[in-house]
Design an enzyme around this catalytic site. Structure first.
Site, PDB file in Angstrom:
ATOM      1  N   ASN A  39      27.764 -21.931  -5.305  1.00 52.87           N
ATOM      2  CA  ASN A  39      28.656 -23.078  -5.390  1.00 52.87           C
ATOM      3  C   ASN A  39      28.324 -24.110  -4.311  1.00 52.87           C
ATOM      4  O   ASN A  39      28.343 -25.322  -4.558  1.00 52.87           O
ATOM      5  CB  ASN A  39      30.104 -22.598  -5.239  1.00 52.87           C
ATOM      6  CG  ASN A  39      31.103 -23.578  -5.818  1.00 52.87           C
ATOM      7  OD1 ASN A  39      31.106 -23.834  -7.019  1.00 52.87           O
ATOM      8  ND2 ASN A  39      31.938 -24.133  -4.957  1.00 52.87           N
ATOM      9  N   HIS A  61       0.828  -1.204   0.000  1.00 54.74           N
ATOM     10  CA  HIS A  61       0.000   0.000   0.000  1.00 54.74           C
ATOM     11  C   HIS A  61       0.865   1.259   0.000  1.00 54.74           C
ATOM     12  O   HIS A  61       0.550   2.249  -0.669  1.00 54.74           O
ATOM     13  CB  HIS A  61      -0.931  -0.001   1.218  1.00 54.74           C
ATOM     14  CG  HIS A  61      -2.041   0.985   1.128  1.00 54.74           C
ATOM     15  ND1 HIS A  61      -3.173   0.752   0.372  1.00 54.74           N
ATOM     16  CD2 HIS A  61      -2.187   2.223   1.650  1.00 54.74           C
ATOM     17  CE1 HIS A  61      -3.976   1.798   0.462  1.00 54.74           C
ATOM     18  NE2 HIS A  61      -3.404   2.708   1.230  1.00 54.74           N
ATOM     19  N   GLU A 110      -2.028  -5.732  -4.887  1.00 51.69           N
ATOM     20  CA  GLU A 110      -2.604  -5.562  -3.558  1.00 51.69           C
ATOM     21  C   GLU A 110      -4.001  -6.171  -3.487  1.00 51.69           C
ATOM     22  O   GLU A 110      -4.374  -6.813  -2.494  1.00 51.69           O
ATOM     23  CB  GLU A 110      -2.642  -4.070  -3.242  1.00 51.69           C
ATOM     24  CG  GLU A 110      -3.196  -3.711  -1.877  1.00 51.69           C
ATOM     25  CD  GLU A 110      -3.326  -2.209  -1.725  1.00 51.69           C
ATOM     26  OE1 GLU A 110      -2.876  -1.688  -0.701  1.00 51.69           O
ATOM     27  OE2 GLU A 110      -3.884  -1.561  -2.624  1.00 51.69           O
TER      28      GLU A 110
END
Length: 695
Positions: A417, A45, A67
């Site tokens: 990795n 918001h 929203e």
């Protein structure tokens, strides 16, 4: 210097998007946490409101749809499933693209919103079945204290139009709350000849159908509540005549000063309305501004946003001050003037305090960096189909902000990795008796004047034989060369080195670990690696706390002066006269029963002249290694302002920078990590030569 409002919004939006991402990742673990759901909704918001205010209309439009879809979760009509979190994270990334590159296409956004809607509708909780008897629904609608009709009156601040507030989107948000009737009130509009076109003169009255709109109305007016008038009163058809005076009473109470409004008085607002308790009705009749004032922190700490460039400039000025103070102290030391000595001591105290304060401003908790990798782990877990538990410790450890910025890429490569090569597939882990979920740990801890940052996994560990095979194929090691497993493992940091069987989007080209090595070397740090087959691998990055000012030990070799970082110095001893002959050609010192190799800086730097009669040895360490540096004289300790060497001197591996001394001359700063490595290599060569002669 003027600030572009759009840049201000972008900077604040980055922080909000970071908060949004962390909230979504937390919500994936605890999908029923209402506080997290509300925090995510508030972040959305706020981004929407700020975007509309600063002219980012496409951002505001997309976030509004985002929203709206997520609002079903907030209302308990849908559940925050992993699929929903995944699409919501994609939506967050799209918002970032729209903010940073406003000209970006919104086609991808439509697909994301469609996916969000589909998920929340699919995962919606089923509607409760209708009862066989009609009395139950009727009873549910007649519950006292839950009116469904509300009268809302509000007027915006007079300067709201000038500040960029458009009332039309606010009215649209009110319509989204529920069925309503909106009427514009023009009583306060002045005659045309005296009207101010930039001032807001209208007010509005809304009759709304909703269960309890207080929270939703607060969200609508989130950014302008302080300067507006707002009243919300419940209405009910059965008691509408009793509630007719409520708006007048609410307006009258809003006009009373706060100290008077708190005094007990028999006002209509204290009377129960539509069956509500008196206390609840009284709270609903209070002006919103008063509620906010009541919850505002009193005497809380405040912060000020400062551009990073200004901090860098401040650090440079402090560095120049330290140099000037050092020169003054040197002059005072050679003078008999008591006043000059007193001033030099006072300036040294002040400059030292200013240095520490400035360094403290630059220090940032490393947790701000660690939090970014939660999203990386989330995406890697999804892409590689591996269950991963990501554990972080030491987030409060502070590091110079310039170090934080440059550590992001190396840590990304190390974590990738660890996940891609370190952690086994699920079936392999289960067959080895391990937990189904692999663990990647990221930790930071102070280690003297350094910070040690470790990335570890509980995977299969490194395979020295496989690394050697790849190293021989790449020409890094001769087939008949004897080399320890530790040195073999460190070859994964060589440029272009990779043990991956195939090239994927994550690994296989041998560039990631090389980036780690080059970056850490550039930060004057060093890398330690330990691995045990079947248990896991740990990579530790050891870094200085700062790159700006350090405490150093000033030494002389011939006519040149050099600075050794004091954090690396262990002790100083005198070089025995028979050191070379006693060691039988090997440059070693016996330091309390332990042999330590030493380097003659005069020979290493090819300096002319003969050494002093009584040479000194400075024992320095880097990681697990130690080496002695032979110098002519130890001058003393000083504060060292580090000046980076130019690109023309980038091949001088023994030096990490330079500093200006008190007399204006330049002293090179020794790179202890490189010298320790050189000392160990020198020792290895001597051992190899002696073994060859013996054979």
């Amino acid at each position: 210097m003027s600030t572009d409002p759009a840049d201000t919004f972008r900077q604040e939006a980055r922080e909000l998007l970071e908060t949004l991402e962390q909230g979504l990742l937390d919500l994936e673990r605890t999908p029923a946490d209402s506080d997290l759901i509300n925090a995510v909704f508030r972040a959305l918001h706020t981004i929407k409101g700020s975007g509309a205010m600063f002219g980012f209309i496409e951002v505001a439009s997309f976030v509004h749809e985002f929203e709206t879809a997520f609002d079903r979760v907030r209302k308990g009509e849908s559940v925050a499933t992993p699929d929903l979190i995944g699409v919501a994270l994609d939506a967050k990334d799209h918002v970032h693209i729209l903010i940073e590159t406003p000209d970006a296409s919104g086609d991808r956004g439509e697909a994301i919103i469609a996916a969000l809607r589909a998920i929340v509708e699919t995962d919606a909780f089923p509607e409760p079945p209708l009862a066989a008897e009609p009395e139950q629904p009727v009873a549910a609608e007649a519950v006292p204290g839950a009116p469904r009709r509300w009268r809302i009156r509000f007027s915006l601040p007079e300067d709201s139009l000038v500040q960029g507030t458009n009332p039309l989107p606010l009215l649209d948000e009110i319509r989204d709350i529920g069925p309503c009737t909106i009427v514009a009130l023009t009583d306060a509009v002045p005659p045309l000849e005296v009207i101010d076109p930039e001032a807001m003169h209208l007010s509005w009255q809304v009759e709304l159908e909703a269960d309890d709109p207080h929270e939703a109305i607060d969200d609508v007016f989130l950014f302008i509540r302080d300067g507006m008038d707002l009243s919300i009163e419940p209405l009910d058809e059965e008691t509408e005549s009793d509630a007719a005076a409520a708006p007048i009473a609410a307006e009258a109470e809003a006009a009373i000063p706060e100290t008077e409004a708190e005094e007990p008085a028999a006002t209509p607002a204290e009377t129960p309305v539509s069956g509500q308790p008196a206390q609840a009705a009284s709270q609903q009749a209070k002006p919103v501004a008063q509620d906010k004032a009541a919850t505002a922190p009193a005497g809380g700490s405040t912060s000020l946003r400062v551009a990073a460039e200004r901090l860098d400039e401040l650090m440079d000025r402090v560095g120049e001050l330290v140099i000037a103070q050092s020169r003054l102290s040197q002059m005072a030391a050679g003078s008999s003037d008591i006043n000059l000595k007193s001033i030099a001591e006072e300036l040294e105290r002040l400059s030292s305090g200013l240095r520490d304060t400035t360094m403290g401003i630059r220090m940032v908790p490393i947790g701000t960096l660690f939090s970014r990798f939660r999203r990386l782990i989330h995406d890697l877990s999804r892409d590689l189909d591996k269950q991963i538990d990501f554990v972080t410790t030491g987030e409060e450890t502070e590091l110079d902000k310039t170090m934080i910025e440059r550590l992001a890429d190396p840590l990304v490569h190390l974590i990738r990795n660890a996940v891609d090569h370190g952690l086994e597939e699920t079936d392999t882990r289960l067959a080895a008796g391990k937990a189904k979920k692999g663990t990647v740990r990221l930790s930071a801890v102070y280690a003297g004047a350094e910070v040690a940052i470790s990335v570890s996994d509980d995977g299969a560990g490194l395979e020295p034989a496989r690394i050697r095979k790849k190293a021989e194929e790449a020409g890094l090691v001769a087939p008949d060369t004897k080399i320890s497993d530790q040195d073999l493992n460190m070859m994964i940091f060589a440029p272009g080195f990779s043990t991956a069987k195939e090239v994927t989007s994550l690994s296989g080209r041998g560039v990631g670990m090389d980036v780690v090595k080059r970056t850490i070397d550039g930060l004057r740090g060093n890398i330690e690696l330990s691995s045990e087959k079947g248990v896991g691998t740990t990579v530790t990055l050891r870094l200085p706390l700062t790159l700006a000012i350090i405490d150093g030990m000033l030494v002389r070799v011939g006519n040149g002066r050099y600075t050794i970082p004091l954090s690396a110095v262990e002790e100083c001893v005198e070089l025995p006269a028979n050191a070379d002959t006693a060691s039988r050609g090997r440059h070693f010192l016996d330091i309390r029963g332990e042999l330590v190799p030493f380097l003659r800086l005069r020979e290493l730097f090819k300096l002319p002249g003969e050494p002093d009669e009584f040479e000194k040895v400075v024992i320095v360490s880097a990681g697990e290694g130690r080496v002695g540096l032979v110098v002519d004289q130890i001058i003393g300790n000083n504060q060292t302002v580090i000046k980076q060497l130019s690109k023309l001197h980038s091949d001088l591996k023994s030096f990490s920078g330079a500093t200006i001394l008190g007399d204006g001359t330049v002293a090179l700063i020794l790179d202890t990590a490189q010298l320790v490595s050189a000392g160990q290599s020198h020792d290895d060569r001597l051992v190899s030569d002696q073994a060859g002669r013996a054979a």
